[in-house]
Scaffold this motif. Structure first.
Motif, PDB file in Angstrom:
ATOM      1  N   SER A  31       0.780  -0.962   0.014  1.00  0.00           N
ATOM      2  CA  SER A  31       0.327  -0.023  -0.253  1.00  0.00           C
ATOM      3  C   SER A  31       0.924   0.856   0.458  1.00  0.00           C
ATOM      4  CB  SER A  31      -1.032   0.204   0.870  1.00  0.00           C
ATOM      5  OG  SER A  31      -1.567  -1.009   1.170  1.00  0.00           O
ATOM      6  N   VAL A  32       0.359   1.794  -0.952  1.00  0.00           N
ATOM      7  CA  VAL A  32       1.769   3.632  -1.371  1.00  0.00           C
ATOM      8  C   VAL A  32       0.470   5.013  -0.659  1.00  0.00           C
ATOM      9  CG1 VAL A  32       3.113   4.650  -2.617  1.00  0.00           C
ATOM     10  CG2 VAL A  32       2.998   2.223  -2.559  1.00  0.00           C
ATOM     11  N   GLY A  33       1.352   6.231   0.098  1.00  0.00           N
ATOM     12  CA  GLY A  33      -0.236   7.059   0.546  1.00  0.00           C
ATOM     13  C   GLY A  33       1.387   8.215  -0.260  1.00  0.00           C
ATOM     14  N   GLY A  34       0.650   8.872  -0.519  1.00  0.00           N
ATOM     15  CA  GLY A  34       1.212  10.147  -0.923  1.00  0.00           C
ATOM     16  C   GLY A  34       0.010  11.203  -1.310  1.00  0.00           C
ATOM     17  N   SER A  35       0.547  12.032  -2.436  1.00  0.00           N
ATOM     18  CA  SER A  35      -0.405  13.299  -3.018  1.00  0.00           C
ATOM     19  C   SER A  35      -0.034  13.130  -4.437  1.00  0.00           C
ATOM     20  CB  SER A  35      -0.077  14.193  -1.827  1.00  0.00           C
ATOM     21  OG  SER A  35       1.201  14.285  -2.488  1.00  0.00           O
ATOM     22  N   VAL A  36      -1.083  13.514  -4.586  1.00  0.00           N
ATOM     23  CA  VAL A  36      -1.314  13.672  -6.394  1.00  0.00           C
ATOM     24  C   VAL A  36      -1.795  15.553  -6.489  1.00  0.00           C
ATOM     25  CG1 VAL A  36      -3.563  12.936  -6.525  1.00  0.00           C
ATOM     26  CG2 VAL A  36      -2.105  13.405  -8.915  1.00  0.00           C
ATOM     27  N   LYS A  37      -1.645  16.123  -7.222  1.00  0.00           N
ATOM     28  CA  LYS A  37      -1.074  17.666  -8.076  1.00  0.00           C
ATOM     29  C   LYS A  37      -2.014  17.689  -9.712  1.00  0.00           C
ATOM     30  CE  LYS A  37      -1.472  22.547  -6.958  1.00  0.00           C
ATOM     31  NZ  LYS A  37      -1.103  23.577  -5.963  1.00  0.00           N
ATOM     32  N   GLN A  38      -3.341  18.004  -9.414  1.00  0.00           N
ATOM     33  CA  GLN A  38      -3.605  17.839 -10.992  1.00  0.00           C
ATOM     34  C   GLN A  38      -2.933  18.826 -12.235  1.00  0.00           C
ATOM     35  OE1 GLN A  38      -4.972  15.366 -12.661  1.00  0.00           O
ATOM     36  NE2 GLN A  38      -5.177  14.256 -10.517  1.00  0.00           N
ATOM     37  N   SER A  39      -2.943  19.854 -11.306  1.00  0.00           N
ATOM     38  CA  SER A  39      -1.918  21.373 -12.565  1.00  0.00           C
ATOM     39  C   SER A  39      -1.624  22.192 -11.518  1.00  0.00           C
ATOM     40  CB  SER A  39      -2.524  21.846 -13.270  1.00  0.00           C
ATOM     41  OG  SER A  39      -3.989  22.984 -12.418  1.00  0.00           O
ATOM     42  N   PRO A  40      -0.794  23.271 -11.505  1.00  0.00           N
ATOM     43  CA  PRO A  40      -0.711  23.821 -10.417  1.00  0.00           C
ATOM     44  C   PRO A  40      -1.609  24.947  -9.704  1.00  0.00           C
ATOM     45  CG  PRO A  40       0.937  24.498 -12.866  1.00  0.00           C
ATOM     46  CD  PRO A  40      -0.116  23.432 -12.778  1.00  0.00           C
ATOM     47  N   ARG A  80      -4.302  17.713   1.449  1.00  0.00           N
ATOM     48  CA  ARG A  80      -3.173  17.394   2.111  1.00  0.00           C
ATOM     49  C   ARG A  80      -2.757  15.393   2.026  1.00  0.00           C
ATOM     50  NH1 ARG A  80      -4.518  20.972   4.626  1.00  0.00           N
ATOM     51  NH2 ARG A  80      -4.843  21.327   6.972  1.00  0.00           N
ATOM     52  N   THR A  81      -1.457  15.123   2.355  1.00  0.00           N
ATOM     53  CA  THR A  81      -1.305  13.630   1.931  1.00  0.00           C
ATOM     54  C   THR A  81      -1.394  12.901   2.331  1.00  0.00           C
ATOM     55  OG1 THR A  81       0.958  13.050   1.114  1.00  0.00           O
ATOM     56  CG2 THR A  81       1.564  14.446   2.843  1.00  0.00           C
TER      57      THR A  81
END
Length: 103
Positions: free
Chosen positions: A53-62, A89-90
């Motif tokens: 399982s991997v957790g993190g974050s994503v940002k589609q555009s600036p 949040r991440t």
């Protein structure tokens, strides 16, 4: 098996990468998660089926808000599923819960 998280920059975007290694640190598998945006990994947790399982974050555009990201990577390196959560949040921690079916 052990694992590590990293981020690669490709065409001004960050791809989340997970590298699986054996006990000697030799690379066994390399998985890349790329949705065409900025993906970052912050935590990984081995799961009972041999995957991660991997957790993190994503940002589609600036201009967009950051979203929490959760991935499930199979033992063979395939991405089984991914989920985005609108928390701005991440993900910084993952826990495993084991269910005993039948008791």
């Amino acid at each position: 098996m052990l694992g590590c998280l990293s981020s690669d920059t490709v065409a001004d975007c960050h791809n989340l990468t997970v590298t699986r290694t054996d006990a000697a640190g030799i690379e066994v598998r390399h998985t890349v998660f790329d949705e065409g945006s900025d993906e970052y990994g912050t935590i990984l947790l081995p799961v009972s089926d041999g995957g991660l399982s991997v957790g993190g974050s994503v940002k589609q555009s600036p201009e967009s808000d950051e979203q929490a990201l959760l991935l499930k990577i199979a033992e063979d390196g395939r991405i089984e599923w991914n989920r985005f959560y609108s928390t701005q949040r991440t993900i910084q921690a993952i826990t495993a819960r084991i269910f005993n079916h039948g008791n």
